[in-house]
Each structure stands twice: as structure tokens, then as C-alpha cells.
Design a protein around this motif. Sequence first.
Motif, PDB file in Angstrom:
ATOM      1  N   VAL A 135       0.711  -1.211   0.018  1.00  0.00           N
ATOM      2  CA  VAL A 135       0.004  -0.112  -0.072  1.00  0.00           C
ATOM      3  C   VAL A 135       0.865   1.129  -0.021  1.00  0.00           C
ATOM      4  N   ASP A 136       0.480   2.394  -0.485  1.00  0.00           N
ATOM      5  CA  ASP A 136       0.619   3.682  -0.389  1.00  0.00           C
ATOM      6  C   ASP A 136       0.087   4.358   0.939  1.00  0.00           C
ATOM      7  N   VAL A 137       0.857   5.070   1.681  1.00  0.00           N
ATOM      8  CA  VAL A 137       0.360   5.498   2.917  1.00  0.00           C
ATOM      9  C   VAL A 137       0.491   7.230   2.989  1.00  0.00           C
ATOM     10  N   ALA A 138      -0.302   7.723   3.330  1.00  0.00           N
ATOM     11  CA  ALA A 138      -0.323   9.240   3.664  1.00  0.00           C
ATOM     12  C   ALA A 138      -0.579   9.480   5.085  1.00  0.00           C
ATOM     13  N   VAL A 139       0.303  10.275   5.744  1.00  0.00           N
ATOM     14  CA  VAL A 139       0.108  10.613   7.338  1.00  0.00           C
ATOM     15  C   VAL A 139       0.282  12.073   7.458  1.00  0.00           C
ATOM     16  N   ASP A 140      -0.525  12.373   8.351  1.00  0.00           N
ATOM     17  CA  ASP A 140      -0.347  13.784   8.879  1.00  0.00           C
ATOM     18  C   ASP A 140      -0.755  13.574  10.485  1.00  0.00           C
ATOM     19  N   PRO A 141       0.593  13.165  11.427  1.00  0.00           N
ATOM     20  CA  PRO A 141       0.379  12.831  12.605  1.00  0.00           C
ATOM     21  C   PRO A 141      -0.333  13.857  13.466  1.00  0.00           C
ATOM     22  N   ALA A 198      -4.071   7.814   5.708  1.00  0.00           N
ATOM     23  CA  ALA A 198      -4.751   7.396   4.800  1.00  0.00           C
ATOM     24  C   ALA A 198      -3.890   6.363   3.993  1.00  0.00           C
ATOM     25  N   VAL A 199      -4.593   5.224   3.488  1.00  0.00           N
ATOM     26  CA  VAL A 199      -3.802   4.144   3.047  1.00  0.00           C
ATOM     27  C   VAL A 199      -4.741   3.672   1.646  1.00  0.00           C
ATOM     28  N   ALA A 200      -4.074   3.459   0.606  1.00  0.00           N
ATOM     29  CA  ALA A 200      -4.499   3.004  -0.700  1.00  0.00           C
ATOM     30  C   ALA A 200      -3.463   2.004  -1.450  1.00  0.00           C
ATOM     31  N   GLU A 201      -4.193   1.298  -2.179  1.00  0.00           N
ATOM     32  CA  GLU A 201      -3.160   0.185  -3.220  1.00  0.00           C
ATOM     33  C   GLU A 201      -1.975   0.923  -3.525  1.00  0.00           C
ATOM     34  N   VAL A 251      -4.032  15.502  -0.868  1.00  0.00           N
ATOM     35  CA  VAL A 251      -4.119  13.993  -1.106  1.00  0.00           C
ATOM     36  C   VAL A 251      -4.913  13.541  -0.101  1.00  0.00           C
ATOM     37  N   ILE A 252      -4.792  13.636   1.178  1.00  0.00           N
ATOM     38  CA  ILE A 252      -5.512  12.870   2.152  1.00  0.00           C
ATOM     39  C   ILE A 252      -6.943  13.050   2.123  1.00  0.00           C
ATOM     40  N   SER A 253      -7.293  14.508   2.126  1.00  0.00           N
ATOM     41  CA  SER A 253      -8.663  14.869   1.846  1.00  0.00           C
ATOM     42  C   SER A 253      -9.407  13.995   0.512  1.00  0.00           C
ATOM     43  N   ALA A 254      -8.351  13.841  -0.426  1.00  0.00           N
ATOM     44  CA  ALA A 254      -9.094  12.925  -1.474  1.00  0.00           C
ATOM     45  C   ALA A 254      -9.354  11.756  -1.030  1.00  0.00           C
ATOM     46  N   ALA A 255      -8.561  11.081  -0.428  1.00  0.00           N
ATOM     47  CA  ALA A 255      -8.569   9.771   0.150  1.00  0.00           C
ATOM     48  C   ALA A 255     -10.111   9.640   1.091  1.00  0.00           C
ATOM     49  N   ASP A 295      -7.489  10.926  -9.467  1.00  0.00           N
ATOM     50  CA  ASP A 295      -6.271  11.649 -10.023  1.00  0.00           C
ATOM     51  C   ASP A 295      -5.394  11.470  -8.542  1.00  0.00           C
ATOM     52  N   LEU A 296      -6.006  11.988  -7.625  1.00  0.00           N
ATOM     53  CA  LEU A 296      -5.034  12.314  -6.299  1.00  0.00           C
ATOM     54  C   LEU A 296      -5.094  11.017  -5.644  1.00  0.00           C
ATOM     55  N   VAL A 297      -6.081  10.258  -5.666  1.00  0.00           N
ATOM     56  CA  VAL A 297      -5.990   8.603  -5.029  1.00  0.00           C
ATOM     57  C   VAL A 297      -6.862   7.753  -5.788  1.00  0.00           C
ATOM     58  N   GLY A 298      -6.072   7.100  -6.599  1.00  0.00           N
ATOM     59  CA  GLY A 298      -6.825   5.905  -7.401  1.00  0.00           C
ATOM     60  C   GLY A 298      -7.021   4.668  -6.796  1.00  0.00           C
ATOM     61  N   GLY A 299      -7.323   3.589  -7.390  1.00  0.00           N
ATOM     62  CA  GLY A 299      -7.494   2.367  -7.059  1.00  0.00           C
ATOM     63  C   GLY A 299      -9.271   2.598  -6.383  1.00  0.00           C
ATOM     64  N   GLY A 300      -9.684   1.046  -5.987  1.00  0.00           N
ATOM     65  CA  GLY A 300     -10.762   1.162  -5.308  1.00  0.00           C
ATOM     66  C   GLY A 300     -10.944   0.624  -3.837  1.00  0.00           C
TER      67      GLY A 300
END
Length: 333
Positions: free
Chosen positions: A88-94, A113-116, A225-229, A268-273
Amino acid sequence: MTPDERLPPDRNLALELVRVTEAAALGAARWVGRGDKEAADQAAVDGMRTMLDTVTMDGVVVIGEGEKDRAPMLYNGESVGNGWPPLVDVAVDPLEGTRLTATGQQNAIAVIAVAERGTMFFPGAAVYMEKLVTGPEAADQLDLEAGLTENVRRVAKAKRLPAHEVSVIVLDRPRNQPHVEELRALGVKVKLITDGDVAPAIAAGAWNDSGVDLLVGIGGTPEGVISAAALKCAGGAIQGRLWPRDDEERQQLVDAGYDVDRVLTTDDLVGGGDVFVAATGVTTGPLLRGVRSTPEGAVTDSLVMRSRSGTIRRVEARHRFEKLTQLSGIAYR
């Protein structure tokens, strides 16, 4: 038995991730109102780091705390999780809202946030982006190139509201003053925020009863990007466009292959399902309640979101600091 065989089918990773944001929020909460945003941020990072490596995933940080040499933990490109699938890809804002925490103001959160693997947008040198965010009712009506006035009218129509009843959140910065002036000329309700637009973006894009219909303006690209997730989980939408601060940054982006004029959609900012998001309140705001003290420890309020099912869970957890300290080695008091 291989790691793949041990992986439970169709598991909701967000239910594990909420432990990560709870730990970050509990760490940061010790610094609410104490005037030290760096200490608050470090405490959140330490708490998040402690729990991240217990999560069953093979993650790479795409949106983190900066470059490796400038961030001791959770830097872009860092491997996180216990190394087992899923990849997975990971986006963090602690701690989104370090200043809010330091000054005891509303709406600071810890979020992940985590996505494929390979589906999250990496912003490169782009610190800022122009954003439009709205909820499911008007998600298909957004058009960044149509202008702010037209988008307000479209959202009002989709939500069956008179234009003057539309509520719009804007980050209070000089760069957003033209947006504020245009919105006030339309007679809409403008709500200015001082910091942190992830929580307001989730509020604008997730619920009809949040009191927010639209978020507009130039804010952080990583936060976009985090908001898009989160919006992908909730059914809302974001459109954005990179906003270089100067000619040098623009050229850096062009040289790196970015089209700075392109309008970026949620996908575009967060793909995958399969996207997972967890967020925990540090200070109380419209989206989440902040950490509350108890004689034994604290109570946290979190959101757990998954795109595949569209489920959004609210999780209230009671934490005993004595046991948490034994497990993590972190002193929560």
C-alpha cells in the motif's frame, strides 16, 4: 504458511489504522494549549510511529513529514507496517493543526490514509494547490475551470439551496483573499479557518448536516491528497490544481514532468478502489471531539472510513494510560 495465506480475506484495514491515529492524538493532547507546536508534533509522530509498525501491511509513505534528512520519522519513501501484504501507499499527518494544538484552538486532528500501492499522487515540489471540495449531492457538478461563482451556483442548485444559504470554508490567508471577496459579493456564508483544511474538507465532503457545503481556496497539496482519500470513502469530490509559489518552483515541477495547469480529480489524487482512512480528534471541532481526560486515562473520538463499502464508523475509545505505557513505553501523562 505464507504471509499471503495468513492475510484475512476482505479485511478492513482502517480498523487497525485507528489505533495509529489514537496513539498520535493521545501524544499530542499533552501539549494542547502549551504554546509549543514542535513538541506537540513530535509527540504525535512518536505515538504514530509506535503503532504503525504493528499494522499488517507493507506500506510506503507517499505523503509524510518531509524528506529523510529533514524528518527523523515518517519521511517520504519510508517503509512502514510489519512488511506483510497488502502492498500500500500511505499518507500521514500525525498532527494536522500544530498551531491549533499549541494555542488550544479547535479542529486539530491526527489522520492517516492508505490505498493500493502506486495509486496515491506524489506532489513533488508542489507545496500548495487550489482546491474545490463538496459532498455527494454536488460531486459531479464541480468544475474548477468554470470559476468560483459558477461552482457556488451549481452546488446551491444540487443541494436545493438559495445561493445565500450556501456555507463555504476558506483558509484565511492573503492568497485566498480574492476568493473571500468573490464569495462575499455573492452573499454566501463564508467561514474562515486559521489552519488545517483536512477536517473541514471531510466535513464539506461527507455529510449533509455538517453545516458546510463547499471548501475553496489554496491550501496544502499533501492535505489535498489526504482529503481526496477521505472523500473517496464518503462519496464527495475534490478538484485541484497545483499552485507554484514562484517561477522557480513552477520550473521544478515542469522539469519533473508535472502539468501544472491540469485539473486533478479525486481519482487523480487517489486512484484504486480500496482506500482506508482513520482520523482522531486532538482538539474538539465540528468533525470530531478532542481528547478528554479521565481519572484512568483519556477518551478519544475517531472516524474510520473505507471506500469499497462506503462505510463510515465513529469510534469512541477509552484508554488506560498505565496499560498503554507498559505496551508502548510512551509516558502519556
